[in-house]
Design a protein around this motif. Structure first.
Motif, PDB file in Angstrom:
ATOM      1  N   THR A   1       0.835  -1.201   0.000  1.00  0.00           N
ATOM      2  CA  THR A   1       0.000   0.000   0.000  1.00  0.00           C
ATOM      3  C   THR A   1       0.870   1.252   0.000  1.00  0.00           C
ATOM      4  O   THR A   1       1.757   1.401   0.847  1.00  0.00           O
ATOM      5  CB  THR A   1      -0.925   0.021   1.235  1.00  0.00           C
TER       6      THR A   1
ATOM      7  N   PRO B   1      -7.898   2.334   2.591  1.00  0.00           N
ATOM      8  CA  PRO B   1      -7.625   1.469   1.434  1.00  0.00           C
ATOM      9  C   PRO B   1      -8.871   1.028   0.663  1.00  0.00           C
ATOM     10  O   PRO B   1      -8.781   0.727  -0.530  1.00  0.00           O
ATOM     11  CB  PRO B   1      -6.917   0.265   2.067  1.00  0.00           C
TER      12      PRO B   1
ATOM     13  N   ALA C   1      -4.098   0.678  -2.037  1.00  0.00           N
ATOM     14  CA  ALA C   1      -3.679  -0.710  -1.823  1.00  0.00           C
ATOM     15  C   ALA C   1      -3.590  -1.456  -3.144  1.00  0.00           C
ATOM     16  O   ALA C   1      -4.493  -1.368  -3.979  1.00  0.00           O
ATOM     17  CB  ALA C   1      -4.662  -1.418  -0.888  1.00  0.00           C
TER      18      ALA C   1
ATOM     19  N   ILE D   1      -4.528  -2.503   4.600  1.00  0.00           N
ATOM     20  CA  ILE D   1      -5.338  -3.216   3.613  1.00  0.00           C
ATOM     21  C   ILE D   1      -6.407  -3.996   4.359  1.00  0.00           C
ATOM     22  O   ILE D   1      -6.160  -4.518   5.456  1.00  0.00           O
ATOM     23  CB  ILE D   1      -4.483  -4.167   2.729  1.00  0.00           C
TER      24      ILE D   1
END
Length: 389
Positions: free
Chosen positions: A158, A197, A172, A215
């Motif tokens: 990410t 994300p 991400a 994430i």
């Protein structure tokens, strides 16, 4: 110029939409002086035909005031609410229309004459701004307000990008599986926006923090909040969005809501703007509909408010403070967090209720001056505000 001529001059400037905020405040003060009542009645009578005869409590007049300002896209800055009825209340609606003609101002309904309060200032304190600290998974920190607009870090797969306007975005990669945790924290006098994300957007108010994974690859999307934040959650029925606030949890599918959870406030408030959320705490659970607010009390009780004041709940996100029957302590706590000041009370705390708005973009002395028209005295010394009746 004597008081009566000044009163008429200010009245006419308001009617012609030419009055400044300071002039509206001065008009409010002059109109409540007993020696000016006759002239005030005469001037108000000129507009009285526009308003039906009515006998209303002050709380109802306050509601009318708010409605008028909303309709005209102008907003009163503050209203001092008195427990006793206004002596000539049948004219109050006319007063409201007159003052609403100004481009934002101060409404003050009180008949008993008192000397005008004042604010002692040595220097002004500027409002807060886009300030935050980002803590990465390894414990290292990044001061976001001193960083340029660019990619500032990589966490697993990410990338973290800072953009203009106090915004942070987490991008991400689809093939990323490694979960790391970051935390963004705002100081007193700070605010910041982060895109998580999954695309969920979060606005953090002052003295707040949000801990989240870089994430979301599990069965849910869980974040942890302290302080206050406004959420616009990206819909994903397969992965519910969860917000943990101490012992309380908010279950979300896709919605917009505000959570206020400062430890020095009387309660934790969850206000739903759009969508559906379930709030759980201490074995209790309630589902909120849009326009409702759930209040978690200090004793663990959950109270549901069916008609929430949404504008007050999210005013901070839109650049102003909005008060609806707020006491003086509540008003000063909000100012203290935004201007990064300490507030001390000397003597008995006045039992006032404030209704209206103050600009978060204004200097502290400007907002204190407006509040001082409610017969509260403020003294600024360094970063300390002393409040006296």
């Amino acid at each position: 110029m004597d008081q009566l001529n000044r009163l008429e001059e200010l009245f006419n400037r308001c009617m012609n939409e030419q009055a400044t905020e300071a002039e509206v405040a001065e008009l409010s003060y002059l109109m409540q002086q007993p020696e000016n009542e006759g002239k005030a009645r005469q001037l108000i009578a000129q507009a009285h035909d526009k308003v039906p005869e009515m006998e209303l409590p002050v709380s109802t007049i306050a509601a009318i005031t708010t409605a008028i300002f909303q309709a005209q896209e102008t907003k009163p800055l503050v209203v001092r609410m008195e427990k006793r009825p206004f002596r000539w209340i049948r004219y109050a609606a006319a007063v409201v229309i007159i003052l609403a003609a100004a481009r934002g101002g101060f409404l003050w309904k009180s008949y008993k004459s008192k000397p005008l309060a004042h604010t002692q200032t040595v220097h002004d304190i500027m409002p807060g701004g886009d300030k935050a600290l980002l803590t990465l998974a390894d414990g290292s920190t990044i001061v976001l307000d001193s960083m340029g607009n660019k990619q500032i870090a990589q966490q697993g797969g990410t990338s973290i990008v800072k953009a203009a306007g106090g915004k942070l975005t987490y991008n991400a990669a689809n093939n990323s599986n490694k979960v790391l945790y970051n935390k963004i924290s705002t100081p007193r006098g700070g605010q910041f926006q982060v895109t998580l994300p999954d695309g969920t957007q979060v606005w953090l108010n002052a003295l707040s923090s949000l801990r989240f994974p870089t994430i979301f690859n599990g069965n849910n999307r869980t974040v942890e909040l302290t302080g206050e934040a406004y959420f616009e959650v990206q819909k994903d029925a397969a992965k519910p969005f969860l917000v943990k606030v101490g012992a309380m949890q908010i279950d979300v599918l896709g919605t917009s809501f505000d959570v206020m959870a400062y430890p020095d406030e009387k309660q934790i408030q969850t206000t739903l703007i759009e969508g559906l959320v379930k709030v759980s705490a201490d074995g209790q659970a309630k589902v909120l509909q849009p326009g409702q607010q759930l209040q978690l009390q200090k004793d663990g009780k959950l109270d549901l408010l069916n008609t929430a004041d949404i504008e007050s709940a999210i005013a901070w996100k839109n650049g102003y403070f909005k008060f609806n029957q707020a006491d003086l302590q509540t008003v000063m706590r909000q100012l203290a967090r935004w201007y990064d000041v300490e507030v001390n009370f000397e003597g008995p705390i006045p039992d006032f209720r404030f209704v209206g708005e103050l600009k978060r973009t204004a200097g502290l002395s400007t907002n204190l001056k407006i509040l001082s028209y409610s017969q509260v005295n403020f003294k600024m010394e360094g970063n300390t505000i002393t409040v006296t009746p």
